[in-house]
Design a protein around this motif. Sequence first.
Motif, PDB file in Angstrom:
ATOM      1  N   ASP A 126       0.861  -1.186   0.000  1.00 60.04           N
ATOM      2  CA  ASP A 126       0.000   0.000   0.000  1.00 60.04           C
ATOM      3  C   ASP A 126       0.892   1.229   0.000  1.00 60.04           C
ATOM      4  OD1 ASP A 126      -2.547  -1.439   0.400  1.00 60.04           O
ATOM      5  OD2 ASP A 126      -1.744  -1.916   2.372  1.00 60.04           O
ATOM      6  N   LEU A 127       0.671   2.119  -0.970  1.00 57.24           N
ATOM      7  CA  LEU A 127       1.447   3.357  -1.035  1.00 57.24           C
ATOM      8  C   LEU A 127       0.499   4.548  -1.044  1.00 57.24           C
ATOM      9  CD1 LEU A 127       3.965   2.341  -3.837  1.00 57.24           C
ATOM     10  CD2 LEU A 127       4.547   2.726  -1.456  1.00 57.24           C
ATOM     11  N   CYS A 128       0.980   5.647  -0.488  1.00 55.08           N
ATOM     12  CA  CYS A 128       0.175   6.862  -0.465  1.00 55.08           C
ATOM     13  C   CYS A 128       0.994   7.998  -1.057  1.00 55.08           C
ATOM     14  CB  CYS A 128      -0.202   7.163   0.986  1.00 55.08           C
ATOM     15  SG  CYS A 128      -0.985   8.745   1.176  1.00 55.08           S
ATOM     16  N   LEU A 129       0.444   8.656  -2.052  1.00 55.63           N
ATOM     17  CA  LEU A 129       1.104   9.801  -2.672  1.00 55.63           C
ATOM     18  C   LEU A 129       0.625  11.062  -1.976  1.00 55.63           C
ATOM     19  CD1 LEU A 129       2.889  10.805  -5.090  1.00 55.63           C
ATOM     20  CD2 LEU A 129       0.734  11.180  -6.288  1.00 55.63           C
ATOM     21  N   SER A 130       1.576  11.807  -1.423  1.00 54.37           N
ATOM     22  CA  SER A 130       1.217  13.058  -0.783  1.00 54.37           C
ATOM     23  C   SER A 130       1.574  14.192  -1.732  1.00 54.37           C
ATOM     24  CB  SER A 130       1.993  13.146   0.530  1.00 54.37           C
ATOM     25  OG  SER A 130       2.056  14.464   0.955  1.00 54.37           O
ATOM     26  N   ILE A 131       0.579  14.963  -2.110  1.00 61.79           N
ATOM     27  CA  ILE A 131       0.785  15.992  -3.126  1.00 61.79           C
ATOM     28  C   ILE A 131      -0.160  17.158  -2.871  1.00 61.79           C
ATOM     29  CG2 ILE A 131      -0.778  14.722  -4.687  1.00 61.79           C
ATOM     30  CD1 ILE A 131       0.860  15.835  -7.034  1.00 61.79           C
ATOM     31  N   ASP A 132       0.336  18.368  -3.106  1.00 67.51           N
ATOM     32  CA  ASP A 132      -0.479  19.562  -2.947  1.00 67.51           C
ATOM     33  C   ASP A 132      -1.365  19.666  -4.192  1.00 67.51           C
ATOM     34  OD1 ASP A 132      -1.449  21.817  -1.967  1.00 67.51           O
ATOM     35  OD2 ASP A 132       0.396  23.001  -2.092  1.00 67.51           O
ATOM     36  N   TYR A 133      -2.668  19.503  -4.036  1.00 67.50           N
ATOM     37  CA  TYR A 133      -3.491  19.302  -5.234  1.00 67.50           C
ATOM     38  C   TYR A 133      -4.544  20.384  -5.459  1.00 67.50           C
ATOM     39  CZ  TYR A 133      -6.924  16.964  -2.137  1.00 67.50           C
ATOM     40  OH  TYR A 133      -7.814  16.654  -1.153  1.00 67.50           O
ATOM     41  N   LYS A 134      -4.204  21.587  -5.096  1.00 68.22           N
ATOM     42  CA  LYS A 134      -5.200  22.654  -5.212  1.00 68.22           C
ATOM     43  C   LYS A 134      -5.742  22.831  -6.638  1.00 68.22           C
ATOM     44  CE  LYS A 134      -4.084  25.082  -1.020  1.00 68.22           C
ATOM     45  NZ  LYS A 134      -2.831  24.407  -0.649  1.00 68.22           N
TER      46      LYS A 134
END
Length: 333
Positions: free
Chosen positions: A75-83
């Motif tokens: 399980d991977l989680c992409l953390s990204i500023d997605y405004k």
Amino acid sequence: RVQRRNRPCRFDIDQFTPSFMSIFESLVPSDEEISKQKQLLTALSKLINKEWPNAKLFLYGSCANSFGFSNSDIDLCLSIDYKEMSKVDIILKLADILHAGNLQNIQALTRARVPIVKLMDPNTGLSCDICVNNLLAVVNTKLLRDYSQIDKRLRQLAFIVKHWAKSRCVNETYRGTLSSYAYVIMCIHLLQLRGILPCLQEMDPTYYVTVDNNTCAYFDQVDRLNSYGARNKETVSKLLWTFFHYWAYQHDYTKDVISIRTGRIISKHMKDWTRRVGNDRHLICIEDPFETSHDLGRVVDKRSIWTLREEFERAANILQYDPNPSVTLFEPY
Ligand code: ATP
Ligand code: MG
């Protein structure tokens, strides 16, 4: 149907510890497998950072919380500023990036409750799911791993409980039974009541993060707690007996909520979990340690609660009477 029972444990329970321990050892992933997981994380991070330099990829779930079996998915989680972009747009773009990077079986599941991209890496043979900005899962993964470092019996007990749940088909949230995450929380709660684990969220915090307006804070210097449970000498087979007896015959399903946040049993009444609201029936109540309005038992419905309780009773009775519990417990459903 009310059937509460205080049954003394069979006198010879400890003789089964070696066979339960060998089951545990057979499920633990090898060092080679763990390094392959790291290798894949590094390769995917590189690929993603070419397009999104400020994004960061985190491992979460069983391959990072120390409760993962050998050959489990990652399980991977992409953390990204997605405004500027919606979550679905990010998922679709991510799928494109992965296509360009020699990965296989790429599927973007944009309509799932938690949208993900699935893929297979031909270099390592590993399959993984990538979600976006689900940082609470990254934080609860760390909490579980921190608990597992305090006393090794937690990892042993949780592996055996998960193996039982998978063998008996009661680890299927889409069919109304519990997630692996919920089973690990149930194990932590039992060990807190036995004095084998402390309650990290009730101690002076050394770790703080704020995720979507939830403050997560707890004591995370667990290397200072590694003799915490030493006064309790119970074996893993005795703890397994206690776990199943608790859920078969002692837990009060009408009134109680288990809570590792407080290290205690709290009341359904206090949480206003006494009646059905929408699809949340609260037939077995397991409080999430950080999202405290979230009942991990909410997937359980009026049919699956009896499946679960019958399986708890079956397991309790096998541990009490069966001549060969480490075999019978896991017989396929
Ligand atoms: P398995 O070996 O069965 O894959 P797993 O540890 O990956 O086990 P899952 O239940 O698949 O467990 O959950 C993966 C992660 O997702 C958990 O470690 C947790 O961080 C998060 N998670 C799962 N269910 C919930 C939930 N209901 N609420 C909050 N977080 C959850
Ligand atoms: Mg998983």
